[in-house]
Design an enzyme around this catalytic site. Structure first.
Site, PDB file in Angstrom:
ATOM      1  N   SER A  52       0.794  -1.266   0.098  1.00 20.21           N
ATOM      2  CA  SER A  52       0.206   0.269  -0.139  1.00 20.21           C
ATOM      3  C   SER A  52       0.798   1.376   0.017  1.00 20.21           C
ATOM      4  O   SER A  52       1.765   1.372   0.799  1.00 20.21           O
ATOM      5  CB  SER A  52      -0.805  -0.015   1.241  1.00 20.21           C
ATOM      6  N   HIS A  89      -7.162  -4.786  -4.845  1.00 20.20           N
ATOM      7  CA  HIS A  89      -5.596  -5.056  -4.980  1.00 20.20           C
ATOM      8  C   HIS A  89      -5.510  -5.294  -6.841  1.00 20.20           C
ATOM      9  O   HIS A  89      -6.392  -6.366  -6.885  1.00 20.20           O
ATOM     10  CB  HIS A  89      -5.334  -6.321  -4.356  1.00 20.20           C
ATOM     11  N   HIS A 111      -1.729 -12.134   2.115  1.00 22.05           N
ATOM     12  CA  HIS A 111      -1.641 -11.854   3.549  1.00 22.05           C
ATOM     13  C   HIS A 111      -2.327 -13.185   4.241  1.00 22.05           C
ATOM     14  O   HIS A 111      -3.200 -13.736   3.823  1.00 22.05           O
ATOM     15  CB  HIS A 111      -2.663 -10.894   3.994  1.00 22.05           C
ATOM     16  N   TYR A 113      -4.015 -13.238   6.543  1.00 26.48           N
ATOM     17  CA  TYR A 113      -5.645 -12.918   7.016  1.00 26.48           C
ATOM     18  C   TYR A 113      -6.462 -13.340   5.889  1.00 26.48           C
ATOM     19  O   TYR A 113      -7.617 -13.353   6.124  1.00 26.48           O
ATOM     20  CB  TYR A 113      -5.623 -11.431   7.761  1.00 26.48           C
ATOM     21  N   GLU A 114      -5.921 -13.375   4.778  1.00 21.48           N
ATOM     22  CA  GLU A 114      -6.713 -13.783   3.821  1.00 21.48           C
ATOM     23  C   GLU A 114      -7.067 -15.170   3.696  1.00 21.48           C
ATOM     24  O   GLU A 114      -7.958 -15.773   2.861  1.00 21.48           O
ATOM     25  CB  GLU A 114      -6.117 -13.637   2.334  1.00 21.48           C
ATOM     26  N   ALA A 141       2.856  -0.953   4.008  1.00 27.39           N
ATOM     27  CA  ALA A 141       2.092   0.187   5.053  1.00 27.39           C
ATOM     28  C   ALA A 141       2.132  -0.390   6.312  1.00 27.39           C
ATOM     29  O   ALA A 141       2.018  -1.502   6.644  1.00 27.39           O
ATOM     30  CB  ALA A 141       0.720   0.502   4.632  1.00 27.39           C
ATOM     31  N   MET A 244       1.099  -6.166   8.627  1.00 27.93           N
ATOM     32  CA  MET A 244       0.465  -7.487   8.293  1.00 27.93           C
ATOM     33  C   MET A 244       1.144  -8.294   7.309  1.00 27.93           C
ATOM     34  O   MET A 244       0.582  -9.085   6.610  1.00 27.93           O
ATOM     35  CB  MET A 244      -0.789  -7.410   8.146  1.00 27.93           C
ATOM     36  N   SER A 245       2.391  -8.048   6.950  1.00 20.47           N
ATOM     37  CA  SER A 245       3.089  -8.638   5.794  1.00 20.47           C
ATOM     38  C   SER A 245       4.514  -8.550   5.992  1.00 20.47           C
ATOM     39  O   SER A 245       5.181  -8.498   7.075  1.00 20.47           O
ATOM     40  CB  SER A 245       2.762  -7.947   4.606  1.00 20.47           C
ATOM     41  N   ASN A 268      -0.110   5.512   9.487  1.00 21.11           N
ATOM     42  CA  ASN A 268      -0.717   6.002  10.777  1.00 21.11           C
ATOM     43  C   ASN A 268      -0.007   5.856  12.068  1.00 21.11           C
ATOM     44  O   ASN A 268       1.096   5.100  12.227  1.00 21.11           O
ATOM     45  CB  ASN A 268      -2.367   4.964  10.986  1.00 21.11           C
ATOM     46  N   HIS A 282      -8.491   1.059   7.223  1.00 20.49           N
ATOM     47  CA  HIS A 282      -7.962   0.803   6.103  1.00 20.49           C
ATOM     48  C   HIS A 282      -7.959   2.360   5.161  1.00 20.49           C
ATOM     49  O   HIS A 282      -6.910   2.318   4.057  1.00 20.49           O
ATOM     50  CB  HIS A 282      -8.787  -0.096   5.250  1.00 20.49           C
TER      51      HIS A 282
END
Ligand code: HPA
Length: 313
Positions: A52, A89, A111, A113-114, A141, A244-245, A268, A282
């Site tokens: 991102s 994406h 990811h 979480y997918e 990100a 997360m990656s 953030n 997000h």
């Protein structure tokens, strides 16, 4: 529940815990690599993961979009490749020349979480290796934990803490494929020091807008953002930025001896206080990415030029 069920194409065991499933064999990966090689005019030596902020969500002016003489291969067409499930994406490999050097960009990554096991999230790295990639530039990100960090800052990753690995979840789990690397790969020099120093020089010499730091990254499984207590714990552990990656991609890249440079766009500031009423979301991640994407594109172009001139054999 008894027996196996299939979710996102992955085997889950009866307890709902994800197993490593039936990981790709070397032969499977060779089929994938051959499919890709048959569609491109030459082998890329640099792989770039566009997180991102690097044009994962929007194309105009993003790094992958500005490559010269592009070949685009959607993930859905590539045998054995996972598909991006996160809305927006692009989900494609983009090949072309960046600063005159032939590269491959992953526009969209995978990811945990997918629902994908970590080995599958990182499987494109092994495909990159098989098609010629020796240098990986990974971008993401991340939330800033270090109180010095502001939205829009960039952090070169000097090291990581593999939190998911602490819990026994690692992309290199399972039988070792020694054609990629050793059973017990060292990780003490995961992020190339020369590239970190040169990236800092480039940022300064090019007078890019905004601030560049270096620090420690950690990857959590997501998809939720962290609690205040979790963030305070990460801060105590020495983590500067959380996302997360990336960690599983870097483990896989270092296992097969790729040289790695990685950086985070701080999208953030993490909420470290119960009386702070802001909340990460997000949309904010995407908005900050949009604002910073042209600077990050020029940063990567300069890094690619440095690698091509000084580090390639
Ligand atoms: N936490 C985890 N991942 C993230 C964040 C965050 O605050 N920001 C962007 N990716």
């Amino acid at each position: 529940m008894n027996g196996n069920k299939y979710t996102n194409g992955e085997i889950r065991n009866g307890n709902g815990f994800e197993t490593n499933g039936d990981s790709c064999t070397y032969d499977d990966l060779m089929i994938t690599a051959k499919y890709v090689l048959d569609r491109i005019p030459k082998m890329p030596s640099i792989g770039i993961i566009c997180g991102s902020g690097m044009g994962q969500y929007w194309n105009e002016g993003a790094l992958a979009d500005t490559l010269q003489d592009k070949t685009i291969i959607p993930y859905g067409e590539i045998p054995n490749f996972p598909v991006s499930t996160v809305e927006g994406h692009a989900g494609q490999l983009v090949f072309g020349a960046c600063s005159g050097t032939y590269v491959v960009c992953m526009q969209g990554r995978f990811h945990h979480y997918e629902g994908y096991p970590l080995w599958k999230c990182a499987m494109p790295i092994r495909v990159m290796k098989l098609i010629g990639v020796e240098f990986l530039i990974a971008t993401n990100a991340a939330g800033g934990i270090n109180p010095a960090f502001n939205e829009g800052d960039v952090m070169l990753i000097k090291d990581h803490i593999n939190m998911m690995g602490f819990a026994g979840n690692n992309p290199l789990q399972g039988p070792n494929e020694s054609r990629f690397g050793p059973r017990f790969p060292p990780m003490c020099k995961a992020y190339d020091r020369d590239l970190i120093e040169k990236a800092k020089d480039i940022w300064k010499n090019q007078q890019f807008d905004g601030r560049l730091f270096e620090g420690v990254y950690t990857c959590l499984g997501g998809p939720n953002f962290e609690t205040v207590a979790e963030l305070r714990m990460l801060k105590l552990l020495g983590v500067d930025a959380v996302g997360m990656s990336t960690v599983h991609e870097v483990l896989t890249a270092r296992h097969c001896n790729m040289t790695v440079l990685a950086f985070s766009l701080i999208t953030n500031e993490c909420v470290m206080d119960y009386y702070d009423h802001s909340q990460p979301n997000h949309e904010e991640v995407i908005d900050v990415g949009k604002l910073r994407q042209s600077t990050l594109r020029r940063f990567v172009e300069e890094i690619v030029a440095y690698i091509a001139k000084n580090r390639m054999k």
